[in-house]
Design an enzyme around this catalytic site. Sequence first.
Site, PDB file in Angstrom:
ATOM      1  N   CYS A 133      80.258 -24.446-131.267  1.00 49.39           N
ATOM      2  CA  CYS A 133      81.460 -24.825-130.526  1.00 49.39           C
ATOM      3  C   CYS A 133      81.513 -24.119-129.180  1.00 49.39           C
ATOM      4  CB  CYS A 133      82.708 -24.481-131.323  1.00 49.39           C
ATOM      5  SG  CYS A 133      82.817 -25.359-132.872  1.00 49.39           S
ATOM      6  N   CYS A 147      82.090 -25.013-137.871  1.00 52.43           N
ATOM      7  CA  CYS A 147      81.052 -25.547-136.980  1.00 52.43           C
ATOM      8  C   CYS A 147      80.121 -24.454-136.495  1.00 52.43           C
ATOM      9  CB  CYS A 147      81.651 -26.323-135.810  1.00 52.43           C
ATOM     10  SG  CYS A 147      82.455 -25.331-134.556  1.00 52.43           S
ATOM     11  N   CYS A 164      84.149 -30.065-137.003  1.00 54.51           N
ATOM     12  CA  CYS A 164      83.385 -29.565-138.139  1.00 54.51           C
ATOM     13  C   CYS A 164      81.940 -30.030-137.953  1.00 54.51           C
ATOM     14  CB  CYS A 164      83.970 -29.981-139.483  1.00 54.51           C
ATOM     15  SG  CYS A 164      83.931 -31.729-139.873  1.00 54.51           S
TER      16      CYS A 164
END
Length: 139
Positions: A91, A87, A13
């Site tokens: 990522c 996120c 996150c």
Amino acid sequence: MSPTPAASVLFVCVHNAGRSQMAAGFLAHLAGDRVDVRSAGSLPADQVNPAAVEAMREVGVDIASAAPKVLTAEAVEASDYVITMGCGDACPVFPGKTYLDWALDDPAGQGLEAVRPIRDEIRSRVTALIAEIDERARP
């Protein structure tokens, strides 16, 4: 000697201070050494959210010593499952991984009353994840 973990899981996150820390705490608590657990954030906070720590303590899972960590490509590459929780585009993606996106409210700035239902939803999703990992590990 501990058995080889059935899978490795990375929870991601933004701040690595709430959702991903609670998920990692539950997975380590519920799966033990059957699963290698990591968590990270694209912009890690200075500390784990105190409300998340208290919410987890209420259910017998201690994440008080956890510390937010920065997301690295190496952590993603070393994981079988990459579970994102808001996120965004930060990522990294590698072929052959199982990617899941868990849409969960962010506990940042929330009080304990607001964090408890997020915690409970995370526990439910982690329990289902363990069942999936166990199923895939069966010969």
